[in-house]
Design a protein around this motif. Structure first.
Motif, PDB file in Angstrom:
ATOM      1  N   THR A 129       0.812  -1.212   0.000  1.00 29.94           N
ATOM      2  CA  THR A 129       0.000   0.000   0.000  1.00 29.94           C
ATOM      3  C   THR A 129       0.847   1.264   0.000  1.00 29.94           C
ATOM      4  N   LYS A 130       1.934   1.260   0.747  1.00 29.95           N
ATOM      5  CA  LYS A 130       2.794   2.452   0.798  1.00 29.95           C
ATOM      6  C   LYS A 130       3.360   2.761  -0.580  1.00 29.95           C
ATOM      7  N   LEU A 131       3.846   1.734  -1.257  1.00 29.80           N
ATOM      8  CA  LEU A 131       4.397   1.924  -2.597  1.00 29.80           C
ATOM      9  C   LEU A 131       3.315   2.387  -3.570  1.00 29.80           C
ATOM     10  N   ALA A 132       2.127   1.799  -3.462  1.00 33.72           N
ATOM     11  CA  ALA A 132       1.024   2.173  -4.343  1.00 33.72           C
ATOM     12  C   ALA A 132       0.628   3.633  -4.141  1.00 33.72           C
ATOM     13  N   VAL A 133       0.576   4.071  -2.876  1.00 40.13           N
ATOM     14  CA  VAL A 133       0.218   5.459  -2.585  1.00 40.13           C
ATOM     15  C   VAL A 133       1.259   6.408  -3.169  1.00 40.13           C
ATOM     16  N   LEU A 134       2.544   6.047  -3.065  1.00 37.37           N
ATOM     17  CA  LEU A 134       3.603   6.876  -3.627  1.00 37.37           C
ATOM     18  C   LEU A 134       3.491   6.946  -5.146  1.00 37.37           C
ATOM     19  N   ILE A 135       3.288   5.796  -5.785  1.00 40.84           N
ATOM     20  CA  ILE A 135       3.201   5.757  -7.252  1.00 40.84           C
ATOM     21  C   ILE A 135       1.994   6.536  -7.747  1.00 40.84           C
ATOM     22  N   PHE A 136       0.847   6.320  -7.124  1.00 40.23           N
ATOM     23  CA  PHE A 136      -0.340   7.066  -7.547  1.00 40.23           C
ATOM     24  C   PHE A 136      -0.182   8.558  -7.230  1.00 40.23           C
ATOM     25  N   GLY A 137       0.564   8.871  -6.170  1.00 39.75           N
ATOM     26  CA  GLY A 137       0.850  10.271  -5.874  1.00 39.75           C
ATOM     27  C   GLY A 137       1.603  10.922  -7.022  1.00 39.75           C
ATOM     28  N   LEU A 138       2.533  10.184  -7.643  1.00 37.76           N
ATOM     29  CA  LEU A 138       3.264  10.700  -8.799  1.00 37.76           C
ATOM     30  C   LEU A 138       2.304  11.034  -9.940  1.00 37.76           C
ATOM     31  N   PHE A 139       1.354  10.154 -10.187  1.00 33.74           N
ATOM     32  CA  PHE A 139       0.377  10.412 -11.253  1.00 33.74           C
ATOM     33  C   PHE A 139      -0.535  11.584 -10.900  1.00 33.74           C
ATOM     34  N   HIS A 140      -0.929  11.686  -9.646  1.00 36.80           N
ATOM     35  CA  HIS A 140      -1.768  12.806  -9.219  1.00 36.80           C
ATOM     36  C   HIS A 140      -1.028  14.130  -9.426  1.00 36.80           C
ATOM     37  N   GLY A 141       0.282  14.134  -9.187  1.00 44.75           N
ATOM     38  CA  GLY A 141       1.072  15.336  -9.411  1.00 44.75           C
ATOM     39  C   GLY A 141       1.117  15.722 -10.868  1.00 44.75           C
ATOM     40  N   PHE A 142       1.245  14.736 -11.746  1.00 47.33           N
ATOM     41  CA  PHE A 142       1.217  15.021 -13.182  1.00 47.33           C
ATOM     42  C   PHE A 142      -0.153  15.554 -13.599  1.00 47.33           C
ATOM     43  N   GLY A 143      -1.207  15.084 -12.897  1.00 47.57           N
ATOM     44  CA  GLY A 143      -2.540  15.612 -13.187  1.00 47.57           C
ATOM     45  C   GLY A 143      -2.619  17.105 -12.910  1.00 47.57           C
ATOM     46  N   LEU A 144      -2.027  17.532 -11.790  1.00 47.72           N
ATOM     47  CA  LEU A 144      -1.974  18.954 -11.478  1.00 47.72           C
ATOM     48  C   LEU A 144      -1.101  19.692 -12.483  1.00 47.72           C
ATOM     49  N   ALA A 145       0.031  19.095 -12.840  1.00 50.47           N
ATOM     50  CA  ALA A 145       0.972  19.744 -13.756  1.00 50.47           C
ATOM     51  C   ALA A 145       0.366  19.953 -15.137  1.00 50.47           C
ATOM     52  N   THR A 146      -0.417  18.988 -15.621  1.00 50.40           N
ATOM     53  CA  THR A 146      -0.984  19.119 -16.963  1.00 50.40           C
ATOM     54  C   THR A 146      -1.900  20.325 -17.075  1.00 50.40           C
ATOM     55  N   LYS A 147      -2.638  20.616 -16.011  1.00 55.00           N
ATOM     56  CA  LYS A 147      -3.541  21.766 -16.047  1.00 55.00           C
ATOM     57  C   LYS A 147      -2.775  23.085 -16.010  1.00 55.00           C
ATOM     58  N   LEU A 148      -1.701  23.131 -15.220  1.00 55.04           N
ATOM     59  CA  LEU A 148      -0.883  24.340 -15.187  1.00 55.04           C
ATOM     60  C   LEU A 148      -0.188  24.566 -16.527  1.00 55.04           C
ATOM     61  N   GLN A 149       0.184  23.467 -17.191  1.00 54.79           N
ATOM     62  CA  GLN A 149       0.862  23.589 -18.482  1.00 54.79           C
ATOM     63  C   GLN A 149      -0.064  24.107 -19.574  1.00 54.79           C
ATOM     64  N   GLU A 150      -1.370  23.963 -19.384  1.00 53.53           N
ATOM     65  CA  GLU A 150      -2.313  24.485 -20.364  1.00 53.53           C
ATOM     66  C   GLU A 150      -2.368  26.011 -20.340  1.00 53.53           C
ATOM     67  N   LEU A 151      -1.860  26.606 -19.271  1.00 58.24           N
ATOM     68  CA  LEU A 151      -1.881  28.060 -19.111  1.00 58.24           C
ATOM     69  C   LEU A 151      -0.537  28.650 -19.539  1.00 58.24           C
TER      70      LEU A 151
END
Length: 232
Positions: free
Chosen positions: A139-161
């Motif tokens: 679970t710890k590893l999964a939370v870290l890995i999905f956290g990486l994807f969640h960060g890219f989700g935030l980054a993609t929206k900022l990159q649209e601006l």
């Protein structure tokens, strides 16, 4: 089963609707006023970016749904802090790295993966992995890995601006700190609700229904984002 849903179902919706209702139709959506400010901004703007980051997390229902699943069966403060820290580390790294390195990833696909993270945690909480595979993922590893994807989700929206380069690093750090402030505010409310319900005999039914709803919502997010990807 029907009677149980009638009796306890609305209670489970407290967790889901408290997160869902204040949001836009699309995860990570940026409203017009915020978009105009970000695109017209030049120089260091720490307080505004703190506010925008906090607002973005509080209305980022896909992030919060995942965290509801992560925290649902955590009882000790140190465990909650550990898992939240793993998630924070993951999405902070990819948020900053994605924007500063200008890594372009399709927003629909990233958001579909985030939807999948919600399905994963609901399924895990329901004992699905142990039942069907005899073992639950780390679970710890999964939370870290999905956290990486969640960060890219935030980054993609900022990159649209069209963000100004002047003060970009400082503003991104302020935005990320704001995201964390919003996250901890939302999590405090979520933990209070879950801890309150743990004191009641109906918690097991509440847990089953809530995590089933998490899975259902995650599947809807996946379908919504993949539809957007294929028709865009």
């Amino acid at each position: 089963m029907v009677n149980m849903l009638k009796r306890y179902g609305w209670l489970s919706f407290i967790v889901i609707l408290a997160i869902w209702l204040p949001t836009n139709a699309i995860a990570h959506g940026v409203d017009d006023d915020t978009r105009r400010f970000l695109e017209q901004n030049s120089g260091v703007q720490i307080i505004p970016f703190l506010y925008i980051g906090a607002k973005h997390m509080i209305t980022g229902y896909d992030h919060l749904l995942f965290l509801v699943g992560v925290l649902f069966f955590l009882y000790k403060s140190r465990d909650i802090l550990l898992y939240v820290s793993m998630f924070t580390l993951g999405h902070s790294l990819t948020l900053l790295f994605g924007v500063l390195s200008d890594i372009q990833i399709n927003a629909y696909l990233i958001d579909a993966i985030i939807g999948f993270s919600v399905v994963y945690k609901g399924f895990d909480n329901l004992g699905g992995f142990n039942h069907f595979f005899g073992k639950s993922p780390n679970t710890k590893l999964a939370v870290l890995i999905f956290g990486l994807f969640h960060g890219f989700g935030l980054a993609t929206k900022l990159q649209e601006l069209q963000l100004a380069n002047n003060g970009l690093v400082t503003n991104l750090i302020a935005f990320n700190v704001g995201v964390e402030l919003g996250q901890f505010t939302a999590l405090a409310i979520i933990i209070l609700i879950i801890n309150f319900w743990r004191k009641h005999n109906s918690f097991s039914q509440f847990a089953t229904i809530t995590n089933s709803l998490l899975m259902s919502t995650g599947f809807m997010l996946i379908g919504f984002q993949l539809t957007g990807y294929f028709i865009s």
